[in-house]
Enzyme design. Structure first.
Site, mmCIF file in Angstrom:
data_model
loop_
_atom_site.group_PDB
_atom_site.id
_atom_site.type_symbol
_atom_site.label_atom_id
_atom_site.label_comp_id
_atom_site.label_asym_id
_atom_site.label_seq_id
_atom_site.Cartn_x
_atom_site.Cartn_y
_atom_site.Cartn_z
ATOM 1 N N ASN A 56 76.454 2.451 6.679
ATOM 2 C CA ASN A 56 76.472 3.885 6.961
ATOM 3 C C ASN A 56 77.481 4.122 8.082
ATOM 4 O OD1 ASN A 56 75.947 6.514 7.709
ATOM 5 N ND2 ASN A 56 73.899 6.100 8.539
ATOM 6 N N LYS A 81 78.417 6.908 9.296
ATOM 7 C CA LYS A 81 78.081 8.092 10.099
ATOM 8 C C LYS A 81 79.328 8.976 10.295
ATOM 9 C CE LYS A 81 74.498 5.367 12.250
ATOM 10 N NZ LYS A 81 73.400 5.354 13.171
ATOM 11 N N HIS A 93 67.897 10.231 6.439
ATOM 12 C CA HIS A 93 68.174 9.391 7.615
ATOM 13 C C HIS A 93 67.542 10.052 8.846
ATOM 14 C CE1 HIS A 93 70.358 7.343 10.807
ATOM 15 N NE2 HIS A 93 70.642 6.408 9.918
ATOM 16 N N GLU A 140 63.580 2.184 8.403
ATOM 17 C CA GLU A 140 64.423 2.224 9.594
ATOM 18 C C GLU A 140 63.592 2.726 10.777
ATOM 19 O OE1 GLU A 140 68.822 2.279 8.549
ATOM 20 O OE2 GLU A 140 68.196 4.348 8.805
ATOM 21 N N GLY A 180 70.558 2.034 16.421
ATOM 22 C CA GLY A 180 71.619 2.195 17.416
ATOM 23 C C GLY A 180 71.205 1.803 18.827
ATOM 24 N N SER A 202 69.797 -1.803 14.040
ATOM 25 C CA SER A 202 70.511 -2.814 14.828
ATOM 26 C C SER A 202 70.678 -4.150 14.098
ATOM 27 C CB SER A 202 69.831 -3.008 16.189
ATOM 28 O OG SER A 202 69.836 -1.796 16.919
HETATM 29 C C1 PEP Z 1 71.565 3.453 10.603
HETATM 30 O O1 PEP Z 1 72.269 4.344 11.037
HETATM 31 O O2 PEP Z 1 71.032 3.572 9.491
HETATM 32 C C2 PEP Z 1 71.354 2.256 11.438
HETATM 33 C C3 PEP Z 1 70.462 1.396 11.053
HETATM 34 O O3 PEP Z 1 72.132 2.161 12.567
HETATM 35 P P1 PEP Z 1 72.334 0.826 13.476
HETATM 36 O O4 PEP Z 1 72.588 -0.318 12.543
HETATM 37 O O5 PEP Z 1 73.497 1.145 14.338
HETATM 38 O O6 PEP Z 1 71.057 0.633 14.243
#
Ligand code: PEP
Length: 251
Positions: A11, A13, A97, A169, A175, A215
């Protein structure tokens, strides 16, 4: 180890211009050239979809949107429909999300409409759910996730969901650099599979891919992917660099 085909999804973003997206996609294409047995998807910004689609043609990388509107067309300034995503080359779309829920007012109800819209036009939804830090601390993780799954998939039947991908998630891990341990993630994924079996049926629960997101990086992917109910990863930050993302794909 899962029997389902793993999916590693990136993703991007609101990062990368069109030029940067194409460069990154071209590099990723060359880096995953020899990969077999793992599905790969990247979700760039809307304006980069078509150029990235051209860049990844002939590779095993699929394209995804980061969001869609539930209507097929109309006077909805700033929105994008499933058919428009498909016309730009998408086969997947990320829905619900936590950043969409937190900053753009998405609810379980709008997520449900979006999942139906995606399925109706033949896009594979990556349906995101997750609990907050406070909810986990109050032992509400399972009830929060159960409610999100039930509401998000309301009105759908097992046959509708063959192409759906679920993504767990935990909001506290997105993040933040704080990853759920593989045991924590596996515990939730087992719960989610049972919840799908209860709401629908066991064959669907067994075939459904459940991704972990939060992460994920090259150093923790193999451990997470060694768990029997973790079928892949939804990757944010670590998907932005093609080298790093390819290391995750090659866990
Ligand atoms: C995401 O945006 O779906 C995500 C899991 O971000 P990150 O890997 O940066 O934690």
């Amino acid at each position: 180890m899962s029997k389902r085909t793993p999916l590693i999804a990136g993703n991007w973003k609101m990062y990368k211009t069109c030029g940067e997206s194409v460069k990154s996609a071209q590099l990723l294409k060359s880096l995953v050239d020899g990969v077999t047995g793992t599905d790969i998807m990247i979700a760039p910004t809307f304006t980069s979809l078509q150029p990235v689609f051209n860049a990844i043609k002939g590779s095993r990388i699929d394209l995804g949107g980061q969001n869609l509107h539930w209507e097929t067309e109309g006077a909805f300034t700033g929105e994008i429909s499933g058919d428009i995503l498909k016309s730009a080359g998408c086969s997947f779309v990320i829905i619900g999300h936590s950043e969409r829920r937190q900053y753009f007012g998405e609810t379980d109800e709008t997520v449900n409409k979006k999942i139906k819209a995606a399925l109706a036009c033949g896009l594979k939804p990556i349906f995101c759910i997750g609990e907050s830090d406070a909810e986990r601390d109050s032992n509400l993780t399972f009830s929060v996730l159960d409610k999100q799954v039930q509401a998000g998939l309301k009105g759908l039947v097992s046959d509708d969901l063959k192409d759906l991908v679920l993504a767990y998630e935990p909001i506290w891990a997105i993040g933040t650099g704080k990853t759920a341990t593989s045991d924590q993630a596996q515990e939730v994924h087992t719960f989610l599979r049972a919840s799908i079996a209860k709401q629908f049926d066991d064959p669907l629960a067994q075939s459904l891919r459940i991704l972990y997101g939060g992460s994920v990086k090259p150093g923790n992917t193999a451990e997470l992917m060694s768990m029997p109910d973790i079928d892949g990863a939804l990757v944010g930050g670590a998907s932005l660099d093609a080298e790093t993302f390819s290391q995750i794909v090659n866990y």
